[in-house]
Design a protein around this motif. Sequence first.
Motif, PDB file in Angstrom:
ATOM      1  N   LYS A  50      23.518  33.447  28.332  1.00  0.00           N
ATOM      2  CA  LYS A  50      22.892  32.416  27.499  1.00  0.00           C
ATOM      3  C   LYS A  50      21.653  31.878  28.200  1.00  0.00           C
ATOM      4  CE  LYS A  50      27.106  31.435  25.165  1.00  0.00           C
ATOM      5  NZ  LYS A  50      28.191  30.540  24.916  1.00  0.00           N
ATOM      6  N   ALA A  51      20.817  31.190  27.462  1.00  0.00           N
ATOM      7  CA  ALA A  51      19.524  30.750  27.983  1.00  0.00           C
ATOM      8  C   ALA A  51      19.629  29.792  29.167  1.00  0.00           C
ATOM      9  CB  ALA A  51      18.708  30.113  26.866  1.00  0.00           C
ATOM     10  N   ALA A  52      20.473  28.775  29.078  1.00  0.00           N
ATOM     11  CA  ALA A  52      20.523  27.760  30.125  1.00  0.00           C
ATOM     12  C   ALA A  52      21.579  28.101  31.181  1.00  0.00           C
ATOM     13  CB  ALA A  52      20.821  26.393  29.525  1.00  0.00           C
ATOM     14  N   HIS A  53      21.112  28.360  32.396  1.00  0.00           N
ATOM     15  CA  HIS A  53      22.005  28.588  33.530  1.00  0.00           C
ATOM     16  C   HIS A  53      21.182  28.584  34.814  1.00  0.00           C
ATOM     17  CE1 HIS A  53      20.575  32.640  32.502  1.00  0.00           C
ATOM     18  NE2 HIS A  53      20.767  32.937  33.770  1.00  0.00           N
ATOM     19  N   HIS A  54      21.872  28.422  35.943  1.00  0.00           N
ATOM     20  CA  HIS A  54      21.197  28.482  37.248  1.00  0.00           C
ATOM     21  C   HIS A  54      20.630  29.876  37.467  1.00  0.00           C
ATOM     22  CE1 HIS A  54      24.378  25.478  39.037  1.00  0.00           C
ATOM     23  NE2 HIS A  54      23.500  24.863  38.291  1.00  0.00           N
ATOM     24  N   GLY A  55      19.592  29.962  38.279  1.00  0.00           N
ATOM     25  CA  GLY A  55      19.059  31.273  38.663  1.00  0.00           C
ATOM     26  C   GLY A  55      20.101  32.105  39.375  1.00  0.00           C
ATOM     27  N   GLY A  56      20.998  31.459  40.104  1.00  0.00           N
ATOM     28  CA  GLY A  56      22.018  32.172  40.863  1.00  0.00           C
ATOM     29  C   GLY A  56      23.281  32.492  40.090  1.00  0.00           C
ATOM     30  N   ASP A  57      23.351  32.129  38.818  1.00  0.00           N
ATOM     31  CA  ASP A  57      24.538  32.402  38.007  1.00  0.00           C
ATOM     32  C   ASP A  57      24.560  33.853  37.551  1.00  0.00           C
ATOM     33  OD1 ASP A  57      25.368  29.767  38.140  1.00  0.00           O
ATOM     34  OD2 ASP A  57      24.539  29.217  36.185  1.00  0.00           O
ATOM     35  N   PHE A  58      25.559  34.587  38.014  1.00  0.00           N
ATOM     36  CA  PHE A  58      25.735  35.967  37.576  1.00  0.00           C
ATOM     37  C   PHE A  58      27.074  36.172  36.886  1.00  0.00           C
ATOM     38  CE2 PHE A  58      22.250  36.524  40.463  1.00  0.00           C
ATOM     39  CZ  PHE A  58      21.487  37.488  39.829  1.00  0.00           C
ATOM     40  N   GLY A  59      27.803  35.089  36.619  1.00  0.00           N
ATOM     41  CA  GLY A  59      29.057  35.207  35.902  1.00  0.00           C
ATOM     42  C   GLY A  59      30.179  35.730  36.769  1.00  0.00           C
ATOM     43  N   ASN A  60      30.860  36.766  36.271  1.00  0.00           N
ATOM     44  CA  ASN A  60      32.042  37.278  36.945  1.00  0.00           C
ATOM     45  C   ASN A  60      31.950  38.768  37.232  1.00  0.00           C
ATOM     46  OD1 ASN A  60      33.847  34.926  36.959  1.00  0.00           O
ATOM     47  ND2 ASN A  60      33.656  35.075  34.732  1.00  0.00           N
ATOM     48  N   LEU A  61      32.551  39.142  38.339  1.00  0.00           N
ATOM     49  CA  LEU A  61      32.820  40.539  38.638  1.00  0.00           C
ATOM     50  C   LEU A  61      34.219  40.818  38.103  1.00  0.00           C
ATOM     51  CD1 LEU A  61      31.822  40.497  42.417  1.00  0.00           C
ATOM     52  CD2 LEU A  61      30.509  41.549  40.567  1.00  0.00           C
ATOM     53  N   ASN A  62      34.455  42.037  37.641  1.00  0.00           N
ATOM     54  CA  ASN A  62      35.782  42.403  37.163  1.00  0.00           C
ATOM     55  C   ASN A  62      36.340  43.501  38.057  1.00  0.00           C
ATOM     56  OD1 ASN A  62      38.104  42.645  35.708  1.00  0.00           O
ATOM     57  ND2 ASN A  62      37.147  43.461  33.855  1.00  0.00           N
ATOM     58  N   ALA A  63      37.273  43.128  38.928  1.00  0.00           N
ATOM     59  CA  ALA A  63      37.865  44.084  39.860  1.00  0.00           C
ATOM     60  C   ALA A  63      38.938  44.915  39.158  1.00  0.00           C
ATOM     61  CB  ALA A  63      38.463  43.358  41.062  1.00  0.00           C
ATOM     62  N   ASN A  64      38.895  46.215  39.398  1.00  0.00           N
ATOM     63  CA  ASN A  64      39.895  47.101  38.798  1.00  0.00           C
ATOM     64  C   ASN A  64      41.221  47.007  39.556  1.00  0.00           C
ATOM     65  OD1 ASN A  64      39.672  48.747  41.130  1.00  0.00           O
ATOM     66  ND2 ASN A  64      38.266  50.176  40.125  1.00  0.00           N
ATOM     67  N   ASP A  65      42.196  47.853  39.194  1.00  0.00           N
ATOM     68  CA  ASP A  65      43.522  47.791  39.815  1.00  0.00           C
ATOM     69  C   ASP A  65      43.524  48.208  41.279  1.00  0.00           C
ATOM     70  OD1 ASP A  65      43.053  50.486  39.294  1.00  0.00           O
ATOM     71  OD2 ASP A  65      45.049  50.870  38.481  1.00  0.00           O
ATOM     72  N   LYS A  66      42.412  48.769  41.763  1.00  0.00           N
ATOM     73  CA  LYS A  66      42.269  49.119  43.176  1.00  0.00           C
ATOM     74  C   LYS A  66      41.499  48.048  43.950  1.00  0.00           C
ATOM     75  CE  LYS A  66      42.697  53.983  42.317  1.00  0.00           C
ATOM     76  NZ  LYS A  66      42.058  55.234  42.072  1.00  0.00           N
ATOM     77  N   GLY A  67      41.129  46.957  43.262  1.00  0.00           N
ATOM     78  CA  GLY A  67      40.419  45.865  43.913  1.00  0.00           C
ATOM     79  C   GLY A  67      38.934  46.096  44.089  1.00  0.00           C
ATOM     80  N   VAL A  68      38.369  47.017  43.297  1.00  0.00           N
ATOM     81  CA  VAL A  68      36.947  47.341  43.384  1.00  0.00           C
ATOM     82  C   VAL A  68      36.229  46.806  42.142  1.00  0.00           C
ATOM     83  CG1 VAL A  68      35.247  49.198  43.498  1.00  0.00           C
ATOM     84  CG2 VAL A  68      37.412  49.414  44.743  1.00  0.00           C
ATOM     85  N   ALA A  69      35.117  46.136  42.367  1.00  0.00           N
ATOM     86  CA  ALA A  69      34.282  45.641  41.269  1.00  0.00           C
ATOM     87  C   ALA A  69      32.867  46.160  41.458  1.00  0.00           C
ATOM     88  CB  ALA A  69      34.274  44.117  41.250  1.00  0.00           C
ATOM     89  N   GLU A  70      32.251  46.551  40.353  1.00  0.00           N
ATOM     90  CA  GLU A  70      30.858  46.995  40.379  1.00  0.00           C
ATOM     91  C   GLU A  70      30.067  46.218  39.344  1.00  0.00           C
ATOM     92  OE1 GLU A  70      30.846  51.253  39.979  1.00  0.00           O
ATOM     93  OE2 GLU A  70      31.478  51.524  42.052  1.00  0.00           O
ATOM     94  N   LEU A  71      28.823  45.995  39.651  1.00  0.00           N
ATOM     95  CA  LEU A  71      27.917  45.273  38.766  1.00  0.00           C
ATOM     96  C   LEU A  71      26.586  45.990  38.781  1.00  0.00           C
ATOM     97  CD1 LEU A  71      27.359  42.463  37.227  1.00  0.00           C
ATOM     98  CD2 LEU A  71      26.278  41.797  39.377  1.00  0.00           C
ATOM     99  N   ASP A  72      25.951  46.089  37.636  1.00  0.00           N
ATOM    100  CA  ASP A  72      24.611  46.660  37.525  1.00  0.00           C
ATOM    101  C   ASP A  72      23.925  45.952  36.372  1.00  0.00           C
ATOM    102  OD1 ASP A  72      22.276  48.147  37.411  1.00  0.00           O
ATOM    103  OD2 ASP A  72      23.288  50.092  37.386  1.00  0.00           O
ATOM    104  N   VAL A  73      23.094  44.952  36.682  1.00  0.00           N
ATOM    105  CA  VAL A  73      22.412  44.169  35.654  1.00  0.00           C
ATOM    106  C   VAL A  73      20.932  44.037  35.985  1.00  0.00           C
ATOM    107  CG1 VAL A  73      24.447  42.816  35.040  1.00  0.00           C
ATOM    108  CG2 VAL A  73      22.882  41.943  36.760  1.00  0.00           C
ATOM    109  N   LYS A  74      20.154  43.788  34.946  1.00  0.00           N
ATOM    110  CA  LYS A  74      18.749  43.450  35.110  1.00  0.00           C
ATOM    111  C   LYS A  74      18.574  42.023  34.635  1.00  0.00           C
ATOM    112  CE  LYS A  74      16.629  47.975  34.789  1.00  0.00           C
ATOM    113  NZ  LYS A  74      15.670  48.821  34.076  1.00  0.00           N
ATOM    114  N   VAL A  75      17.857  41.224  35.444  1.00  0.00           N
ATOM    115  CA  VAL A  75      17.614  39.831  35.093  1.00  0.00           C
ATOM    116  C   VAL A  75      16.104  39.588  35.084  1.00  0.00           C
ATOM    117  CG1 VAL A  75      19.824  39.019  35.985  1.00  0.00           C
ATOM    118  CG2 VAL A  75      17.834  39.036  37.476  1.00  0.00           C
TER     119      VAL A  75
END
Length: 175
Positions: free
Chosen positions: A101-126
Amino acid sequence: MNKIAVVRCMMSLSLMAASTAFAATTSAEAPLKATAGNKVTGTVSFDQSADSLRVKARIEGLTPGLHGFHIHEKGDCSAPDGTSAGGHFNPSATAHGDPAKAAHHGGDFGNLNANDKGVAELDVKVPLTQVNLTDGNAANAVGRAVIVHAAPDDMVTQPTGNSGARLACGVIAAK
């Protein structure tokens, strides 16, 4: 060499030095280390193009599920619990919120979603107005810290998203 040639040569050297001194950083990285009592590690990379900043992360050692993920204001991971990194990076002085959404801190990236092995990946453009790697820009993330939290970011609670303890911390450094 005549005087005009000498002046032109000196001007060229001055311009080259100036352009090198103000060259924008185009990539940075934050190696994440676990805070006391945790096993979370990973790497977050940042690659800047003309119109956006690509943020890629691979985090391991998490419990399955959602974990808050933010850039924090200080590049200091010296406290055993990561609190030395300060609060969320907020160059535009806005409320904490959902990065979709439009209003948020510059450092807000939301959540990582870790799989059943405890690994999370993120790939976003801001957008570069949110966060960038440009020297002298208020939204420059170089020298700040990335934090992975124990709980999900609720995207509402001010100013932190109620994300809980800090599991890992890493300082963003230019490559």
